[in-house]
Design a protein around this motif. Structure first.
Motif, PDB file in Angstrom:
ATOM      1  N   GLN A   1       0.830  -1.207   0.000  1.00 27.86           N
ATOM      2  CA  GLN A   1       0.000   0.000   0.000  1.00 27.86           C
ATOM      3  C   GLN A   1       0.868   1.262   0.000  1.00 27.86           C
ATOM      4  O   GLN A   1       0.606   2.200  -0.733  1.00 27.86           O
ATOM      5  CB  GLN A   1      -0.901   0.012   1.238  1.00 27.86           C
ATOM      6  N   LEU A   2       1.905   1.217   0.825  1.00 27.53           N
ATOM      7  CA  LEU A   2       2.828   2.359   0.877  1.00 27.53           C
ATOM      8  C   LEU A   2       3.465   2.589  -0.483  1.00 27.53           C
ATOM      9  O   LEU A   2       3.575   3.723  -0.954  1.00 27.53           O
ATOM     10  CB  LEU A   2       3.921   2.109   1.917  1.00 27.53           C
ATOM     11  N   GLU A   3       3.860   1.495  -1.101  1.00 25.98           N
ATOM     12  CA  GLU A   3       4.484   1.590  -2.427  1.00 25.98           C
ATOM     13  C   GLU A   3       3.534   2.224  -3.430  1.00 25.98           C
ATOM     14  O   GLU A   3       3.906   3.108  -4.200  1.00 25.98           O
ATOM     15  CB  GLU A   3       4.844   0.188  -2.905  1.00 25.98           C
ATOM     16  N   ARG A   4       2.274   1.742  -3.377  1.00 23.41           N
ATOM     17  CA  ARG A   4       1.279   2.251  -4.313  1.00 23.41           C
ATOM     18  C   ARG A   4       1.053   3.747  -4.087  1.00 23.41           C
ATOM     19  O   ARG A   4       0.943   4.523  -5.032  1.00 23.41           O
ATOM     20  CB  ARG A   4      -0.032   1.476  -4.145  1.00 23.41           C
TER      21      ARG A   4
ATOM     22  N   GLU B   1       2.554   7.668   7.161  1.00 22.51           N
ATOM     23  CA  GLU B   1       3.670   7.471   8.075  1.00 22.51           C
ATOM     24  C   GLU B   1       3.163   6.979   9.428  1.00 22.51           C
ATOM     25  O   GLU B   1       3.762   6.116  10.053  1.00 22.51           O
ATOM     26  CB  GLU B   1       4.432   8.798   8.236  1.00 22.51           C
ATOM     27  N   LYS B   2       2.026   7.537   9.849  1.00 22.78           N
ATOM     28  CA  LYS B   2       1.430   7.139  11.123  1.00 22.78           C
ATOM     29  C   LYS B   2       1.072   5.653  11.099  1.00 22.78           C
ATOM     30  O   LYS B   2       1.282   4.925  12.065  1.00 22.78           O
ATOM     31  CB  LYS B   2       0.188   8.007  11.337  1.00 22.78           C
ATOM     32  N   ARG B   3       0.544   5.215   9.954  1.00 23.88           N
ATOM     33  CA  ARG B   3       0.164   3.796   9.872  1.00 23.88           C
ATOM     34  C   ARG B   3       1.386   2.902   9.925  1.00 23.88           C
ATOM     35  O   ARG B   3       1.334   1.803  10.493  1.00 23.88           O
ATOM     36  CB  ARG B   3      -0.663   3.554   8.597  1.00 23.88           C
TER      37      ARG B   3
ATOM     38  N   LYS C   1      13.072  12.001  -3.089  1.00 23.43           N
ATOM     39  CA  LYS C   1      13.002  11.183  -1.888  1.00 23.43           C
ATOM     40  C   LYS C   1      12.378  11.955  -0.727  1.00 23.43           C
ATOM     41  O   LYS C   1      11.472  11.471  -0.051  1.00 23.43           O
ATOM     42  CB  LYS C   1      14.418  10.727  -1.523  1.00 23.43           C
ATOM     43  N   GLU C   2      12.879  13.182  -0.533  1.00 23.62           N
ATOM     44  CA  GLU C   2      12.378  14.003   0.568  1.00 23.62           C
ATOM     45  C   GLU C   2      10.901  14.338   0.374  1.00 23.62           C
ATOM     46  O   GLU C   2      10.119  14.300   1.320  1.00 23.62           O
ATOM     47  CB  GLU C   2      13.205  15.303   0.690  1.00 23.62           C
ATOM     48  N   ASP C   3      10.537  14.664  -0.882  1.00 22.06           N
ATOM     49  CA  ASP C   3       9.152  15.047  -1.161  1.00 22.06           C
ATOM     50  C   ASP C   3       8.196  13.895  -0.899  1.00 22.06           C
ATOM     51  O   ASP C   3       7.116  14.078  -0.347  1.00 22.06           O
ATOM     52  CB  ASP C   3       9.009  15.518  -2.616  1.00 22.06           C
ATOM     53  N   ILE C   4       8.608  12.691  -1.306  1.00 19.92           N
ATOM     54  CA  ILE C   4       7.726  11.533  -1.089  1.00 19.92           C
ATOM     55  C   ILE C   4       7.592  11.259   0.405  1.00 19.92           C
ATOM     56  O   ILE C   4       6.501  10.996   0.905  1.00 19.92           O
ATOM     57  CB  ILE C   4       8.249  10.294  -1.843  1.00 19.92           C
ATOM     58  N   LYS C   5       8.700  11.392   1.120  1.00 17.82           N
ATOM     59  CA  LYS C   5       8.637  11.214   2.571  1.00 17.82           C
ATOM     60  C   LYS C   5       7.648  12.193   3.183  1.00 17.82           C
ATOM     61  O   LYS C   5       6.842  11.835   4.036  1.00 17.82           O
ATOM     62  CB  LYS C   5      10.030  11.444   3.190  1.00 17.82           C
ATOM     63  N   GLU C   6       7.755  13.451   2.723  1.00 20.97           N
ATOM     64  CA  GLU C   6       6.878  14.493   3.240  1.00 20.97           C
ATOM     65  C   GLU C   6       5.420  14.163   2.915  1.00 20.97           C
ATOM     66  O   GLU C   6       4.529  14.308   3.760  1.00 20.97           O
ATOM     67  CB  GLU C   6       7.288  15.834   2.616  1.00 20.97           C
ATOM     68  N   PHE C   7       5.206  13.686   1.681  1.00 21.74           N
ATOM     69  CA  PHE C   7       3.842  13.338   1.261  1.00 21.74           C
ATOM     70  C   PHE C   7       3.273  12.223   2.153  1.00 21.74           C
ATOM     71  O   PHE C   7       2.142  12.294   2.621  1.00 21.74           O
ATOM     72  CB  PHE C   7       3.837  12.896  -0.213  1.00 21.74           C
ATOM     73  N   LEU C   8       4.090  11.177   2.405  1.00 22.10           N
ATOM     74  CA  LEU C   8       3.616  10.061   3.224  1.00 22.10           C
ATOM     75  C   LEU C   8       3.304  10.535   4.643  1.00 22.10           C
ATOM     76  O   LEU C   8       2.398  10.025   5.291  1.00 22.10           O
ATOM     77  CB  LEU C   8       4.648   8.933   3.250  1.00 22.10           C
ATOM     78  N   LYS C   9       4.072  11.522   5.090  1.00 16.09           N
ATOM     79  CA  LYS C   9       3.844  12.049   6.433  1.00 16.09           C
ATOM     80  C   LYS C   9       2.520  12.796   6.498  1.00 16.09           C
ATOM     81  O   LYS C   9       1.671  12.526   7.338  1.00 16.09           O
ATOM     82  CB  LYS C   9       5.006  12.986   6.805  1.00 16.09           C
TER      83      LYS C   9
ATOM     84  N   ARG D   1       3.928   5.691  -5.415  1.00 18.54           N
ATOM     85  CA  ARG D   1       3.860   5.751  -6.875  1.00 18.54           C
ATOM     86  C   ARG D   1       2.816   6.761  -7.322  1.00 18.54           C
ATOM     87  O   ARG D   1       3.036   7.565  -8.214  1.00 18.54           O
ATOM     88  CB  ARG D   1       3.531   4.364  -7.423  1.00 18.54           C
ATOM     89  N   GLY D   2       1.661   6.699  -6.656  1.00 18.78           N
ATOM     90  CA  GLY D   2       0.561   7.600  -7.007  1.00 18.78           C
ATOM     91  C   GLY D   2       0.932   9.056  -6.799  1.00 18.78           C
ATOM     92  O   GLY D   2       0.511   9.936  -7.545  1.00 18.78           O
TER      93      GLY D   2
END
Lengths: 527, 217
Positions: free
Chosen positions: A28-31, A61-63, A48-56, A34-35
């Motif tokens: 799910q994280l991968e998807r 990130e919480k999940r 890399k940083e932007d995707i990290k920020e997006f996941l946060k 990618r999205g």
């Protein structure tokens, strides 16, 4: 602990990474990552940083944090690399042996039941039967099969006999009583917490901390504690943070928030794939008929169906327990459980390794009272698939420890010893009196602890108790409560002269309020 | 790769007993295990690995060969490199009694190069245990930890160094990227599909789960 700290830490990290890699969260994280590439705020130069920020920001990130936290709670930290796998199950050799021979007894008992009744352990249901079962899936309780010939494989009483006979062969077990012998029934020298250690460990239960189960009683104005506590609970739920939820429930869950808070702590989200998984288990129940099904039927009829609180949930109990017996994902917990799942071979293929299977498929043979682990959860969850997942997680985190022989601090042996030691130090006269009249206290309290008090306390009190089990990720509170109950009834118990009379004094626990008992026993008694 | 532990002879433990071993009621509280290394191969000690068996405290002494000592047999010195290291935090109870332990070079009080003999001094102040010793004792030379051989290989790939993509050569061909991404997508979907299949977890063998009795072995 026994390794260098850094190595231990990186080993633990590696273990968690390895396990999460196979999870659906990983894909799910991968998807999601990618999205996110289509989003304008994701720049190629700082990908890399932007995707990290997006996941946060999107909550993923919480999940991930919750998943890691759950792994940390469930799996023991990795052993020394030189240690064999069985060392992780149980480090003490004599405990492993005792568990092994206890299992052998259970196997023999099951086998002889099969032979006596001449029924197989497992068979495929004919299509007609499959259809029948499918039709009455939601009302299995109406069925009244003749189960008079079936008997529970064992009851807590039998298990206590085994624990009483546990001995360390390297321990001075002299015949003459000395300081080395314990006065109680448990004779194994495990380390258990004393009162100061327990006060420290359960510090949130102290007199100066607000508690649901005490400070929400009608005499206390809700402005003092309850209102604020509920508000904090709602914030915890909005944040969806497992660790915060676990800390929060140490002071008790408001009834309206309990189901969600427990699910958050156990990291159960009931995703579509989880529902699908449950349906798969259900179809496995429909297809295969197992002998343990009859044991489950019998157990539900003997326990939950006779209980004033739980009889309404009979149908739920069948559904959950039958699905549980088919769930092979439960097998995973045997890597840290001292028990080993029973093995068998497909009919006609005896000894051929390719046809070796575990029986039942989840490896857990139910005993008398097993269904009481599920019953209280029925008050909280009405959707079978969610109820099922919560129960499975509770089982692989806590309940298995109540019927396997191990040296773990939450294992039943440690709980028994903790109970006896507490009673002996707290109330030496009472302990001595009961021992003299042949009413060893553990003979009375053992069944409470094996069932985690389910079926003994009123349900609201039981749920307040289980809040603390989840909050501290430990079953030790069960032993403390058992000792507190004896302390509460000490005056009456001092007057009895037989085991039966002592049992009568302690027969009805349904009027007890657990939190005041625990608090008084731990914090307000001068020792 | 060279094999793990250094060759050595572990002597059986000798207990320190005041009075007669058979008739005296008091239990010994100290035992000594000597480890002899082949005289020609002094050891640069990295790690000591063992399984505890009811020893509460451990002291380690080593005999080292010094360049100046060559030829003078009697002058080799014993030094204490670990002093009463706790293995059982509460000696009357089980905690730590049968655990595996590693003692590393950096935990030692002095340097442990050119070791020719090791003496382990075991203490058990609690009289409740009938015996105490150390089992599966192994010494590992420098540059060769037990861990390296036992660690799963994926551990070393835990955080692969990511090569930043070189973007100076202009933007890659979108057609090529697109096909690659599609392939990747198919792959991940396949992996995803496989995972769910694995999770559903079948317990039958070829659709059959007919069983008569349980196996005792």
């Amino acid at each position: 602990m026994m390794l260098e700290q850094d190595t231990g830490l990186s080993l633990a990290i590696a273990q968690i990474v390895q396990r999460l890699k196979g999870s659906s969260l990983h894909s799910q994280l991968e998807r999601q990552a990618r999205g996110s590439l289509h989003k304008p705020e994701i720049k190629l130069e700082s990908l890399k940083e932007d995707i990290k920020e997006f996941l946060k920001t999107s909550g993923w990130e919480k999940r991930l944090q919750n998943a890691v936290y759950s792994e940390l709670n469930v799996f023991p930290s990795p052993c020394h690399p030189a240690a064999p796998p069985e060392h992780m199950k149980e480090p003490l050799v004599y405990m492993r042996k005792a568990q092994g021979s206890w299992e052998k007894r259970i196997l023999k008992s099951l086998n002889s039941m099969c032979t006596e009744l001449s029924i197989p352990l497992a068979r495929k249901r004919p299509i007609r039967e499959q259809k029948e079962l499918l039709n009455k899936w939601n009302e299995m309780g109406t069925d009244e099969p003749d189960l008079s010939l079936f008997r529970p494989v064992y009851a807590p009483k039998d298990f206590l006999e085994v624990l009483m006979n546990l001995r360390n062969p390297n321990y001075e077990n002299g015949d003459q009583p000395s300081f080395k012998n314990h006065l109680g029934l448990i004779q194994v020298p495990l380390k258990v917490k004393d009162i100061p250690e327990l006060r420290d460990y359960f510090s949130e239960l102290g007199l100066n901390t607000g508690q649901l189960g005490i400070d929400d009683s009608t005499q206390v104005p809700p402005e003092l504690f309850e209102n604020e506590h509920v508000r904090v609970g709602q914030t915890v739920l909005t944040e969806q943070d497992s660790a915060a939820a676990q800390q929060y429930v140490r002071q008790g869950c408001p009834t309206a928030l309990r189901a969600e808070l427990w699910a958050l702590i156990l990291n159960i989200s009931n995703q579509p794939e989880d529902i699908l998984y449950y349906e798969q288990l259900k179809s496995n129940v429909i297809q295969h008929d197992l002998l343990v099904d009859s044991l489950i039927y019998k157990d539900v009829k003997l326990t939950a169906s006779n209980d004033d609180y739980y009889f309404v949930f009979e149908d739920y109990l069948y559904q959950v327990l039958l699905c549980f017996s088919r769930d092979t994902s439960v097998l995973e917990h045997f890597s840290y459980n001292s028990a080993t799942p029973p093995k068998s071979y497909i009919r006609g293929k005896l000894g051929v390794e390719e046809y070796a299977v575990f029986y039942p498929p989840n490896g857990v043979i139910p005993f008398h009272g097993f269904s009481m682990y599920v019953a209280p959860l029925c008050f909280l969850y009405h959707e079978p698939s969610k109820l099922y997942q919560i129960f499975r997680e509770m089982y692989v985190r806590f309940f298995f420890r109540l019927h396997s022989i191990s040296s773990h601090p939450s294992g039943i042996v440690s709980l028994c010893l903790l109970f006896e030691t507490l009673l002996q130090t707290h109330l030496p006269q009472l302990f001595y009196h009961l021992r003299e009249i042949g009413a060893q206290p553990l003979r009375i309290s053992f069944k409470w602890m094996v069932r985690a008090f389910s079926g003994y306390l009123a349900t609201d009190q039981l749920l307040l108790l289980w809040d603390r089990i989840l909050g501290y990720n430990s079953l030790e509170i069960l032993a403390v409560l058992a000792a507190a109950v004896f302390a509460f009834r000490a005056v009456n118990l001092m007057e009895v002269t037989s085991l039966a009379a002592a049992e009568a004094v302690l027969a009805d626990l349904s009027t007890l309020k657990v939190m005041p008992l625990l608090q008084i026993f731990l914090f307000a008694t001068v020792t | 790769m060279a094999p793990g532990p250094a060759p050595c002879t572990v002597r059986s433990p000798v207990v320190l007993q005041v009075g007669d071993v058979k008739t005296d009621l008091a239990r010994p509280g100290v035992a000594i295990i000597d480890v002899v290394l082949p005289p020609a191969q002094p050891l640069d000690l990295q790690e000591i690995v063992f399984k505890n068996s009811y020893t509460a405290f451990l002291t380690v002494r080593v005999q080292r060969r010094r360049p100046c000592d060559v030829g003078r047999e009697g002058a080799r010195k014993w030094v204490t490199c670990l002093w009463n290291h706790c293995l059982m935090p509460s000696p009357h109870t089980e905690t730590g009694s049968q655990d595996y332990f590693s003692l590393f070079r950096h935990q030692m009080l002095c340097d442990v190069d050119q070791v020719t003999a090791v003496r382990l001094i075991l203490r058990q102040p609690s009289p409740v245990w009938l015996n105490f010793t150390l089992e599966e004792l192994r010494l590992y030379p420098k540059d060769q930890q037990s861990l390296q051989t036992d660690f799963p290989t994926w551990l070393s790939h835990l955080a692969p160094q990511q090569q930043p993509e070189n973007l100076h050569g202009g933007i890659p061909d979108p057609e090529k990227v697109s096909t690659e991404v599609q392939q990747l997508w198919v792959l991940t979907e396949m992996i995803h599909a496989n995972q769910t299949a694995a999770r559903i977890g079948r317990f039958d063998v070829d659709g059959c789960y007919d069983i008569n009795l349980l196996s005792y072995t």
